[in-house]
Motif scaffolding. Sequence first.
Motif, PDB file in Angstrom:
ATOM      1  N   ASP A 142      -6.396  -2.272 -42.269  1.00 27.25           N
ATOM      2  CA  ASP A 142      -5.725  -2.178 -41.648  1.00 27.25           C
ATOM      3  C   ASP A 142      -6.491  -2.043 -41.027  1.00 27.25           C
ATOM      4  N   ASP A 143      -4.777  -3.145 -39.845  1.00 29.25           N
ATOM      5  CA  ASP A 143      -4.332  -3.030 -39.586  1.00 29.25           C
ATOM      6  C   ASP A 143      -4.172  -2.862 -38.569  1.00 29.25           C
ATOM      7  N   ASP A 144      -5.865  -2.820 -37.914  1.00 22.14           N
ATOM      8  CA  ASP A 144      -6.345  -3.095 -37.693  1.00 22.14           C
ATOM      9  C   ASP A 144      -5.629  -3.990 -37.337  1.00 22.14           C
ATOM     10  N   LYS A 145      -3.151  -5.045 -37.625  1.00 19.67           N
ATOM     11  CA  LYS A 145      -2.977  -5.526 -37.526  1.00 19.67           C
ATOM     12  C   LYS A 145      -3.152  -5.148 -36.765  1.00 19.67           C
TER      13      LYS A 145
ATOM     14  N   PHE B  20      -0.446  -9.203 -36.139  1.00 22.80           N
ATOM     15  CA  PHE B  20       0.412  -8.360 -36.954  1.00 22.80           C
ATOM     16  C   PHE B  20      -0.047  -6.917 -36.788  1.00 22.80           C
ATOM     17  N   GLY B  21       0.232  -6.337 -35.658  1.00 19.20           N
ATOM     18  CA  GLY B  21      -0.199  -4.963 -35.505  1.00 19.20           C
ATOM     19  C   GLY B  21      -0.036  -4.436 -34.106  1.00 19.20           C
ATOM     20  N   TYR B  22      -0.525  -3.225 -33.893  1.00 15.55           N
ATOM     21  CA  TYR B  22      -0.403  -2.568 -32.603  1.00 15.55           C
ATOM     22  C   TYR B  22      -1.368  -1.399 -32.541  1.00 15.55           C
ATOM     23  N   GLN B  23      -1.600  -0.922 -31.328  1.00 12.00           N
ATOM     24  CA  GLN B  23      -2.348   0.301 -31.092  1.00 12.00           C
ATOM     25  C   GLN B  23      -1.350   1.405 -30.746  1.00 12.00           C
ATOM     26  N   LEU B  24      -1.639   2.613 -31.178  1.00 10.30           N
ATOM     27  CA  LEU B  24      -0.717   3.700 -30.890  1.00 10.30           C
ATOM     28  C   LEU B  24      -1.461   4.973 -30.531  1.00 10.30           C
ATOM     29  N   MET B  25      -0.745   5.841 -29.839  1.00  7.78           N
ATOM     30  CA  MET B  25      -1.178   7.219 -29.641  1.00  7.78           C
ATOM     31  C   MET B  25      -0.249   8.076 -30.489  1.00  7.78           C
ATOM     32  N   GLY B  26      -0.804   8.665 -31.542  1.00  4.08           N
ATOM     33  CA  GLY B  26       0.011   9.428 -32.470  1.00  4.08           C
ATOM     34  C   GLY B  26       0.125  10.883 -32.081  1.00  4.08           C
ATOM     35  N   PHE B  27       1.225  11.487 -32.505  1.00  2.00           N
ATOM     36  CA  PHE B  27       1.464  12.913 -32.297  1.00  2.00           C
ATOM     37  C   PHE B  27       1.368  13.623 -33.651  1.00  2.00           C
ATOM     38  N   LYS B  28       0.486  14.588 -33.763  1.00  4.07           N
ATOM     39  CA  LYS B  28       0.397  15.382 -34.986  1.00  4.07           C
ATOM     40  C   LYS B  28       1.561  16.385 -34.994  1.00  4.07           C
TER      41      LYS B  28
ATOM     42  N   GLY C 278      -3.543  -9.006 -19.578  1.00  6.92           N
ATOM     43  CA  GLY C 278      -2.266  -9.670 -19.820  1.00  6.92           C
ATOM     44  C   GLY C 278      -2.133 -10.311 -21.186  1.00  6.92           C
ATOM     45  N   ARG C 279      -3.144 -10.203 -22.032  1.00  5.85           N
ATOM     46  CA  ARG C 279      -3.092 -10.863 -23.346  1.00  5.85           C
ATOM     47  C   ARG C 279      -2.534  -9.891 -24.388  1.00  5.85           C
ATOM     48  N   GLY C 280      -1.254  -9.603 -24.228  1.00  4.65           N
ATOM     49  CA  GLY C 280      -0.552  -8.683 -25.094  1.00  4.65           C
ATOM     50  C   GLY C 280       0.643  -8.131 -24.348  1.00  4.65           C
ATOM     51  N   GLN C 281       1.280  -7.127 -24.918  1.00  6.53           N
ATOM     52  CA  GLN C 281       2.439  -6.536 -24.264  1.00  6.53           C
ATOM     53  C   GLN C 281       2.742  -5.174 -24.873  1.00  6.53           C
ATOM     54  N   PRO C 282       3.369  -4.283 -24.084  1.00  3.81           N
ATOM     55  CA  PRO C 282       3.847  -3.036 -24.668  1.00  3.81           C
ATOM     56  C   PRO C 282       4.960  -3.341 -25.666  1.00  3.81           C
ATOM     57  N   ILE C 283       5.040  -2.576 -26.740  1.00  6.48           N
ATOM     58  CA  ILE C 283       6.126  -2.737 -27.695  1.00  6.48           C
ATOM     59  C   ILE C 283       6.720  -1.372 -27.992  1.00  6.48           C
ATOM     60  N   ASN C 284       7.929  -1.386 -28.524  1.00  5.98           N
ATOM     61  CA  ASN C 284       8.642  -0.137 -28.773  1.00  5.98           C
ATOM     62  C   ASN C 284       9.043   0.038 -30.228  1.00  5.98           C
ATOM     63  N   SER C 285       8.818  -0.988 -31.042  1.00  2.00           N
ATOM     64  CA  SER C 285       9.190  -0.917 -32.445  1.00  2.00           C
ATOM     65  C   SER C 285       7.975  -1.123 -33.336  1.00  2.00           C
ATOM     66  N   PRO C 286       7.814  -0.309 -34.381  1.00  4.49           N
ATOM     67  CA  PRO C 286       6.642  -0.415 -35.248  1.00  4.49           C
ATOM     68  C   PRO C 286       6.809  -1.414 -36.395  1.00  4.49           C
TER      69      PRO C 286
ATOM     70  N   TYR D 179       0.510  -0.802 -27.247  1.00  6.88           N
ATOM     71  CA  TYR D 179       0.595  -2.236 -26.979  1.00  6.88           C
ATOM     72  C   TYR D 179       0.288  -3.026 -28.245  1.00  6.88           C
ATOM     73  N   ALA D 180       0.757  -4.259 -28.251  1.00 13.90           N
ATOM     74  CA  ALA D 180       0.358  -5.228 -29.267  1.00 13.90           C
ATOM     75  C   ALA D 180      -0.551  -6.239 -28.565  1.00 13.90           C
ATOM     76  N   GLN D 181      -1.778  -6.247 -28.980  1.00 20.07           N
ATOM     77  CA  GLN D 181      -2.781  -7.121 -28.375  1.00 20.07           C
ATOM     78  C   GLN D 181      -2.783  -8.463 -29.089  1.00 20.07           C
ATOM     79  N   ASN D 182      -2.906  -9.546 -28.328  1.00 20.83           N
ATOM     80  CA  ASN D 182      -3.056 -10.847 -28.969  1.00 20.83           C
ATOM     81  C   ASN D 182      -4.323 -10.870 -29.809  1.00 20.83           C
ATOM     82  N   SER D 183      -4.257 -11.496 -30.971  1.00 22.63           N
ATOM     83  CA  SER D 183      -5.468 -11.754 -31.740  1.00 22.63           C
ATOM     84  C   SER D 183      -6.277 -12.820 -31.022  1.00 22.63           C
ATOM     85  N   LEU D 184      -7.529 -12.540 -30.806  1.00 19.71           N
ATOM     86  CA  LEU D 184      -8.448 -13.511 -30.198  1.00 19.71           C
ATOM     87  C   LEU D 184      -9.628 -13.682 -31.152  1.00 19.71           C
ATOM     88  N   TRP D 185      -9.494 -14.637 -32.053  1.00 21.56           N
ATOM     89  CA  TRP D 185     -10.553 -14.911 -33.015  1.00 21.56           C
ATOM     90  C   TRP D 185     -11.423 -16.050 -32.493  1.00 21.56           C
ATOM     91  N   ALA D 186     -12.671 -16.010 -32.827  1.00 20.97           N
ATOM     92  CA  ALA D 186     -13.586 -17.042 -32.354  1.00 20.97           C
ATOM     93  C   ALA D 186     -14.562 -17.402 -33.464  1.00 20.97           C
TER      94      ALA D 186
END
Length: 611
Positions: free
Chosen positions: A28-31, A327-335, A390-398, A576-583
């Motif tokens: 992970d998940d790293d999606k 297939f993934g997202y970045q988050l700020m978690g709350f303990k 702009g290569r991604g978007q905020p999301i609200n669902s995990p 946000y969910a960032q677009n995968s940019l593989w090269a």
Amino acid sequence: MLKHFKHRFALLILLLMIGTILAACNKDDDKELSDPNESTSTDVSETDDGEEDASVDSGPKDGGTIVGAMYSAPAGMFNPIFYEEAYEANILDFTHEGLVTQNEKLEFISSLAEKWEVNDDQTEITFFLKEGVKWHDGEDFTADDVVYTYQAMSDPEYENAGGVRVNYVAPLLGYEAYQSGETDVFEGVVADGDYKVTFKFAEPNVSPLYYASFPIIPEHIFSSISVKDIPEAAESKDPGKVIGTGPFKFTDMIEREQYILERNEDYWQGAPHLDSIVWKVVAQSVMIGLLEKGEIDFVASPGGIAPADHDIVADFGNIEIIEQADFGYQLMGFKLNHRTTADVESGALNPDNWVPNKKLSDPKVRQAIAHAVNRQGLVGSGHGEGLLHGRGQPINSPIAQQMWAYDESSATAYEYDPDKAGQILDDLGYVDVTGDGFREDPEGKEWILNFDYPTGNELRERSAPILQSDLENVGIKVNLRQPAEMSVYVPGLTDDNTDWDLYLIGWSLSSTDPDPAGLWATKAGYNFSRWNSPTSEELMQKAVKAPDAFDQDYRSKVYAEWQKHFSEELPALLLYAQNSLWAYNDRIQGIKILPHSMYQDAHEWWVEDAE
């Protein structure tokens, strides 16, 4: 970024995946996305018009080495049942395999299993295994290996030893009795001869292939080692002793610098064309320079190339770019809760013992924090704006946006509104009593949120001080601590018997099923927020319970309820969910791009300049 392995969610990483693989791990998940309802799109740079590649006509060549780059060093766990993060998954993706894998449509297809049959009431699935498959040490792959893998993940010592993949075994017949030690008879997976194995479920199962898709480990290597000792065993950590069935063997490493995979001459689908694949740990700041010079050949999960570097890399004449929904997202978690020291030392995940974190226990406080964060500002809208350009978007669902269960409309969209954030906090009694510009708690005591984050992902590192600034702009005092390498960060994130309040992590999600239990079930190892919600548990179980759950529309409705509940409870703010940019360098041929990976069928990769 955490990625679970093939299901990077991840960890790991731990990904932290998991990050990692998660692969995170991860696998992970790293999606990350433009339109979640569209099929995967691919943006690949082209060769000059009229050019023909004669080497393609001549067919694949054997030999040669390619170099991949990742931004953080693997934490060092190379056993699929215990790895946690995506950087470890970068090794495991090439060394280990499951009974099934997925194609470009995310359909399950055969891998170590030749075929399978499901009984009439969906309580059993029987696999007929491929014969002639060899482990890296030359031993035969058999049904006993499948049984052992799932038995080990069901073992009473598994979770205490740090195992987090219980979601793959919890539905199996007799799991609770075996896991609790009430019986020493493992009923969940049963072998019938060397090449036939049956998974038995306690109840009719709506997605048996998902549960049977986990990478298999060798019984002859691990059966003599106590499950609690497997994580520290050389067979889980040391090159040359990590044994899989995959196309490449993990043979050498300079820890934290490079990791070497060599061709498996006896691979069951035929020996790979490449001699070796070398992974190097490379700072993101120098990656594109090395890519241009040909010193590295590919950059993919986790992270890929930075959005700010897309246009630069696109101008390189020798590099192809793949941009698609991640297939993934970045988050700020709350303990929300902390474990006790005793539970951490024993490895227990016992919600009855968790200690509530009063600083963040009120969902309205978390909602105020969500309104204080300018997520669209992090993403930007292109033209050099934002961290993602702009290569991604905020999301609200995990739930992964490519999945049929994703429902953005059911979730609460927390728009950037500092005034609203301040008003919510005012109404709750979080006001500035001392006049220093920062709010005290309703009891008039100092209110400081400790904020931890890992190194390795440049965008995530740059996000942390921006998030601190957003929160302090509404009077929330934030103690932004020094970032830690993943190998240090993940244990602190996992143990959580300390003073953590906010944390950053990236998840690569499973491409196999939208079930969020692996990350958000109360006792899920990856539930780092220690979210304990009976409503969430009820909905997640309802969404997979037969017979209603055989109807996908039914499952969609239940998951819509769950997504609504998640966004209201807010155990984490999805950034946000960032677009995968593989090269990858166009000297590499045979790469197959899937929605969730470019590592599929690596035995077919070859290079034009092989000698």
